[in-house]
Scaffold this active site. Sequence first.
Site, PDB file in Angstrom:
ATOM      1  N   VAL A  15      -5.152  -9.599 -32.606  1.00  0.00           N
ATOM      2  CA  VAL A  15      -6.209 -10.991 -32.376  1.00  0.00           C
ATOM      3  C   VAL A  15      -7.824 -10.533 -32.423  1.00  0.00           C
ATOM      4  CG1 VAL A  15      -6.300 -11.680 -30.065  1.00  0.00           C
ATOM      5  CG2 VAL A  15      -6.891 -13.554 -31.750  1.00  0.00           C
ATOM      6  N   ALA A  16      -7.657  -9.334 -31.602  1.00  0.00           N
ATOM      7  CA  ALA A  16      -9.561  -9.244 -30.964  1.00  0.00           C
ATOM      8  C   ALA A  16     -10.047  -8.407 -31.510  1.00  0.00           C
ATOM      9  CB  ALA A  16      -9.220  -8.283 -30.293  1.00  0.00           C
ATOM     10  N   LYS A  35      -3.665   0.959 -37.499  1.00  0.00           N
ATOM     11  CA  LYS A  35      -2.646   2.391 -37.808  1.00  0.00           C
ATOM     12  C   LYS A  35      -1.248   2.183 -39.010  1.00  0.00           C
ATOM     13  CE  LYS A  35      -0.492   2.541 -32.766  1.00  0.00           C
ATOM     14  NZ  LYS A  35      -0.457   3.816 -32.067  1.00  0.00           N
ATOM     15  N   GLU A 114       3.790 -23.713 -18.799  1.00  0.00           N
ATOM     16  CA  GLU A 114       4.485 -21.657 -17.743  1.00  0.00           C
ATOM     17  C   GLU A 114       4.563 -21.256 -17.019  1.00  0.00           C
ATOM     18  OE1 GLU A 114       3.190 -19.109 -21.563  1.00  0.00           O
ATOM     19  OE2 GLU A 114       4.278 -20.112 -22.464  1.00  0.00           O
ATOM     20  N   HIS A 230       6.973  -8.277 -17.570  1.00  0.00           N
ATOM     21  CA  HIS A 230       7.443  -9.656 -17.612  1.00  0.00           C
ATOM     22  C   HIS A 230       8.936 -10.283 -17.385  1.00  0.00           C
ATOM     23  CE1 HIS A 230       8.815 -13.690 -20.016  1.00  0.00           C
ATOM     24  NE2 HIS A 230       6.664 -13.441 -20.997  1.00  0.00           N
ATOM     25  N   ARG A 276       4.116 -14.360 -12.318  1.00  0.00           N
ATOM     26  CA  ARG A 276       4.868 -13.407 -13.361  1.00  0.00           C
ATOM     27  C   ARG A 276       5.540 -12.283 -12.019  1.00  0.00           C
ATOM     28  NH1 ARG A 276       3.033 -12.516 -19.244  1.00  0.00           N
ATOM     29  NH2 ARG A 276       3.711 -14.866 -19.711  1.00  0.00           N
ATOM     30  N   HIS A 334       5.239  -5.408 -20.331  1.00  0.00           N
ATOM     31  CA  HIS A 334       4.679  -5.822 -20.730  1.00  0.00           C
ATOM     32  C   HIS A 334       2.624  -5.889 -21.467  1.00  0.00           C
ATOM     33  CE1 HIS A 334       5.331 -10.581 -23.250  1.00  0.00           C
ATOM     34  NE2 HIS A 334       3.867 -10.581 -22.393  1.00  0.00           N
ATOM     35  N   GLU A 358      -6.474  -6.591 -25.627  1.00  0.00           N
ATOM     36  CA  GLU A 358      -6.035  -6.117 -24.299  1.00  0.00           C
ATOM     37  C   GLU A 358      -6.051  -4.591 -23.863  1.00  0.00           C
ATOM     38  OE1 GLU A 358      -1.223  -6.354 -24.362  1.00  0.00           O
ATOM     39  OE2 GLU A 358      -1.054  -4.847 -23.501  1.00  0.00           O
ATOM     40  N   ARG A 369      -1.959 -10.764 -14.282  1.00  0.00           N
ATOM     41  CA  ARG A 369      -2.621 -11.504 -15.833  1.00  0.00           C
ATOM     42  C   ARG A 369      -1.357 -12.486 -15.710  1.00  0.00           C
ATOM     43  NH1 ARG A 369      -0.654 -12.950 -21.633  1.00  0.00           N
ATOM     44  NH2 ARG A 369       0.239 -10.989 -21.177  1.00  0.00           N
TER      45      ARG A 369
HETATM   46  P1  FAD Z   1      -3.016  -5.687 -30.779  1.00  0.00           P
HETATM   47  O1  FAD Z   1      -2.215  -8.067 -30.612  1.00  0.00           O
HETATM   48  O2  FAD Z   1      -2.238  -5.180 -30.253  1.00  0.00           O
HETATM   49  O3  FAD Z   1      -3.334  -4.918 -31.486  1.00  0.00           O
HETATM   50  C1  FAD Z   1      -3.974  -3.668 -31.230  1.00  0.00           C
HETATM   51  C2  FAD Z   1      -3.940  -2.910 -32.358  1.00  0.00           C
HETATM   52  O4  FAD Z   1      -4.860  -2.054 -32.800  1.00  0.00           O
HETATM   53  C3  FAD Z   1      -3.058  -2.392 -33.625  1.00  0.00           C
HETATM   54  O5  FAD Z   1      -2.888  -3.147 -35.240  1.00  0.00           O
HETATM   55  C4  FAD Z   1      -2.545  -1.379 -33.707  1.00  0.00           C
HETATM   56  O6  FAD Z   1      -1.903  -1.254 -35.037  1.00  0.00           O
HETATM   57  C5  FAD Z   1      -3.669  -0.835 -33.796  1.00  0.00           C
HETATM   58  N1  FAD Z   1      -4.003   0.228 -33.208  1.00  0.00           N
HETATM   59  C6  FAD Z   1      -3.801   0.637 -32.463  1.00  0.00           C
HETATM   60  N2  FAD Z   1      -4.238   2.190 -31.912  1.00  0.00           N
HETATM   61  C7  FAD Z   1      -4.781   2.092 -33.229  1.00  0.00           C
HETATM   62  C8  FAD Z   1      -5.557   3.636 -33.919  1.00  0.00           C
HETATM   63  N3  FAD Z   1      -5.357   4.760 -33.027  1.00  0.00           N
HETATM   64  N4  FAD Z   1      -6.259   3.427 -34.725  1.00  0.00           N
HETATM   65  C9  FAD Z   1      -5.945   2.134 -35.708  1.00  0.00           C
HETATM   66  N5  FAD Z   1      -4.733   1.316 -35.453  1.00  0.00           N
HETATM   67  C10 FAD Z   1      -4.777   1.858 -33.992  1.00  0.00           C
HETATM   68  N6  FAD Z   1      -0.047 -13.473 -25.186  1.00  0.00           N
HETATM   69  C11 FAD Z   1      -0.420 -14.417 -24.351  1.00  0.00           C
HETATM   70  O7  FAD Z   1      -1.423 -14.952 -24.110  1.00  0.00           O
HETATM   71  N7  FAD Z   1       0.337 -15.284 -25.504  1.00  0.00           N
HETATM   72  C12 FAD Z   1       1.649 -15.136 -25.600  1.00  0.00           C
HETATM   73  O8  FAD Z   1       2.070 -16.002 -25.652  1.00  0.00           O
HETATM   74  C13 FAD Z   1       1.889 -13.893 -25.394  1.00  0.00           C
HETATM   75  N8  FAD Z   1       3.087 -13.209 -25.704  1.00  0.00           N
HETATM   76  C14 FAD Z   1       3.381 -11.966 -25.915  1.00  0.00           C
HETATM   77  C15 FAD Z   1       4.764 -11.706 -26.026  1.00  0.00           C
HETATM   78  C16 FAD Z   1       5.485 -10.547 -26.315  1.00  0.00           C
HETATM   79  C17 FAD Z   1       6.448 -10.187 -27.188  1.00  0.00           C
HETATM   80  C18 FAD Z   1       4.087  -9.189 -26.391  1.00  0.00           C
HETATM   81  C19 FAD Z   1       4.250  -7.838 -26.557  1.00  0.00           C
HETATM   82  C20 FAD Z   1       2.685  -9.692 -26.029  1.00  0.00           C
HETATM   83  C21 FAD Z   1       2.597 -11.131 -25.543  1.00  0.00           C
HETATM   84  N9  FAD Z   1       1.394 -11.496 -25.314  1.00  0.00           N
HETATM   85  C22 FAD Z   1       1.122 -12.848 -25.097  1.00  0.00           C
HETATM   86  C23 FAD Z   1       0.022 -10.610 -24.702  1.00  0.00           C
HETATM   87  C24 FAD Z   1      -0.393 -10.048 -25.906  1.00  0.00           C
HETATM   88  O9  FAD Z   1       0.590 -10.614 -27.354  1.00  0.00           O
HETATM   89  C25 FAD Z   1      -1.725  -8.880 -26.425  1.00  0.00           C
HETATM   90  O10 FAD Z   1      -2.366  -8.991 -25.336  1.00  0.00           O
HETATM   91  C26 FAD Z   1      -2.093  -9.331 -27.292  1.00  0.00           C
HETATM   92  O11 FAD Z   1      -1.836 -10.192 -28.828  1.00  0.00           O
HETATM   93  C27 FAD Z   1      -3.512  -8.263 -27.624  1.00  0.00           C
HETATM   94  O12 FAD Z   1      -3.910  -8.508 -28.536  1.00  0.00           O
HETATM   95  P2  FAD Z   1      -5.206  -7.372 -29.299  1.00  0.00           P
HETATM   96  O13 FAD Z   1      -5.799  -7.922 -30.880  1.00  0.00           O
HETATM   97  O14 FAD Z   1      -5.594  -6.768 -27.878  1.00  0.00           O
HETATM   98  O15 FAD Z   1      -4.171  -6.159 -29.922  1.00  0.00           O
HETATM   99  C1  SIN Z   2       5.319 -15.752 -22.998  1.00  0.00           C
HETATM  100  O1  SIN Z   2       5.902 -16.551 -23.851  1.00  0.00           O
HETATM  101  O2  SIN Z   2       6.436 -15.736 -22.374  1.00  0.00           O
HETATM  102  C2  SIN Z   2       4.443 -14.582 -23.119  1.00  0.00           C
HETATM  103  C3  SIN Z   2       3.106 -14.691 -22.817  1.00  0.00           C
HETATM  104  C4  SIN Z   2       2.861 -13.697 -21.970  1.00  0.00           C
HETATM  105  O3  SIN Z   2       2.404 -13.056 -22.799  1.00  0.00           O
HETATM  106  O4  SIN Z   2       1.491 -14.644 -22.058  1.00  0.00           O
END
Ligand code: FAD
Ligand code: SIN
Length: 535
Positions: A15-16, A35, A114, A230, A276, A334, A358, A369
């Site tokens: 997402v970020a 990657k 939640e 989690h 949590r 988590h 993250e 969190r």
């Molecule tokens: P990510 O979505 O992890 O993306 C990181 C990206 O960086 C990936 O595409 C990866 O391939 C890439 N990358 C990493 N290293 C490299 C590299 N060296 N070179 C190139 N690319 C690289 N949060 C909520 O708010 N609500 C929820 O309901 C929720 N449910 C969750 C359920 C699960 C099962 C999990 C695991 C997490 C959940 N979270 C939830 C937490 C949340 O999903 C994450 O914290 C958030 O999506 C992180 O987003 P991000 O864009 O920072 O990183």
């Molecule tokens: C969950 O759906 O329990 C995950 C939510 C979160 O990590 O924020």
Amino acid sequence: MEEFKTDFLVIGSGVAGLYTAIRAATHGNVTLVTKGELLESNTWYAQGGIAAALGREDSPLAHLQDTLQAGAGLCVEDAVAVLVAEGPHRIYDLINFGTHFDRDASGELVLGKEAAHSMRRIVHARGDATGAEVAESLADFAARTANLRILRGHLALELLLTDGCCAGAILQSPTGELIHCAARGTVLATGGCGQLYMNTTNPAVATGDGLAMAARAGATLLDMEFVQFHPTALSITENPMPLVSEAVRGEGALLVNEQGERFMLAIHKWAELAPRDIVARAIFHQMQQGHRVYLDATHLGERFPVRFPNIFHLCRERGVDPRKELIPVAPAAHFMMGGVQTNTEGRTSVPHLYACGEVACTGVHGANRLASNSLLEGMVFAERVAQSLKELPDLDSQTSKAVPAAKPAIQPSAAEHTETERLAQRIRSIMWEYAGIVRSGTGLKQAQAELAQIRQHPLAQTYPVANMCLVAEQIVTAALTRQESRGGHFRQDYPQEDSYWADKRVALTPDGAHVVNLTYQHAKAAQTLQSSCKK
Ligand code: FAD
Ligand code: SIN
């Protein structure tokens, strides 16, 4: 070595990264590298949803208070104020980008509940597949965005530095060639590091690469002792472990042991919906005492597959029918609350290097969190990073002379692969055992010694072992430094919160661990909230 230039390099496609890239493309050309596959990220797996003050009874102030309370005194209040005030706007942006959130018959957004939220405020999609809906809609929008190039299968290995400023990164193409990518601004959006732990909900890509690259480039890391476990992953030996969303408990599911005892009642007034860290530790203790722990959602009956189709499918594939049977659960690593220190514009301590999502530590999560604040954080601070990038000077000729912060790690050969996977697995066991849900000084020192041994291995400098080992050491050092228990960090040798630590954070810099004062900016937080109310 191949070379190319871009205005802005965004590393990561969760997402970020996707949000930053889409928004930054309005003021420069953007290269987004990831990657693996575009959709392989923690984001895609997100279930419960996104928290935002959208309900009639809700307000950014109430969301702020819940976030601060969950954060156990360590949240940076002005960052939280930004999060809760700008959150609703980012949800509407997502809707404009094409995300379909679940709505009721009258077209209103359905809000879920939640743990540790004082009211229903979680928007969700496809029941419990919020992350997939968000990631897919952003990826579609990104593919249609002018000035945005997406490179899949491109691994960022090392940041480039010139005169102490970040100037891009060394990438590795899918065919193994190294690429010198020069950029005016570089954004780390590489997500977390759940893969450092034996039990985790995070997919294979979450190896902490951005944290390691930032540390090697001299950036400050903060709050690395705060790992969130989690409480309810599906209890099976799989990596990653499928999640059973907290939203299931939000819809009334109960935690019981094999004797049918609802143990959370004796532990917290909110029982299953306590913060949590408290629920995760309670389940861990049950398991330490030899109990098995289950989630009982049978009261939902046929409503279960309707409200939670994804979790229903995950359970059924593994032989559990949540309509009629108890779901076996266990805690799993988590989320990383700490990360690369940023201000509220996403700037790190290294000029021209930004971080969001993250991998970043804005301070919004403090020691723990609040559920569903992470996707929100990713968007809110991605927007701010995208705006900050505008101010960067043009690429100058020096940029192509930039050098990597460290010698780029090499990939292990096919013959070495089994051995490097063994090293990675060793790191996961060490971290689970000594830097997991319950820690102690003795255990953390043991972890330090065992990680130091791994460093001596001839393959310790290969990818991803080098990154995993470095980030593991950072977590262990921070956890040893904080001699108290707070939020996600629990030490059995210091089992209480200690007022000395109430305003202290552990900062990791190239010259070691430092205890720094947390400075609140209440005045600014109040201003942010007031202006959000006027909108
Ligand atoms: P990510 O979505 O992890 O993306 C990181 C990206 O960086 C990936 O595409 C990866 O391939 C890439 N990358 C990493 N290293 C490299 C590299 N060296 N070179 C190139 N690319 C690289 N949060 C909520 O708010 N609500 C929820 O309901 C929720 N449910 C969750 C359920 C699960 C099962 C999990 C695991 C997490 C959940 N979270 C939830 C937490 C949340 O999903 C994450 O914290 C958030 O999506 C992180 O987003 P991000 O864009 O920072 O990183
Ligand atoms: C969950 O759906 O329990 C995950 C939510 C979160 O990590 O924020």
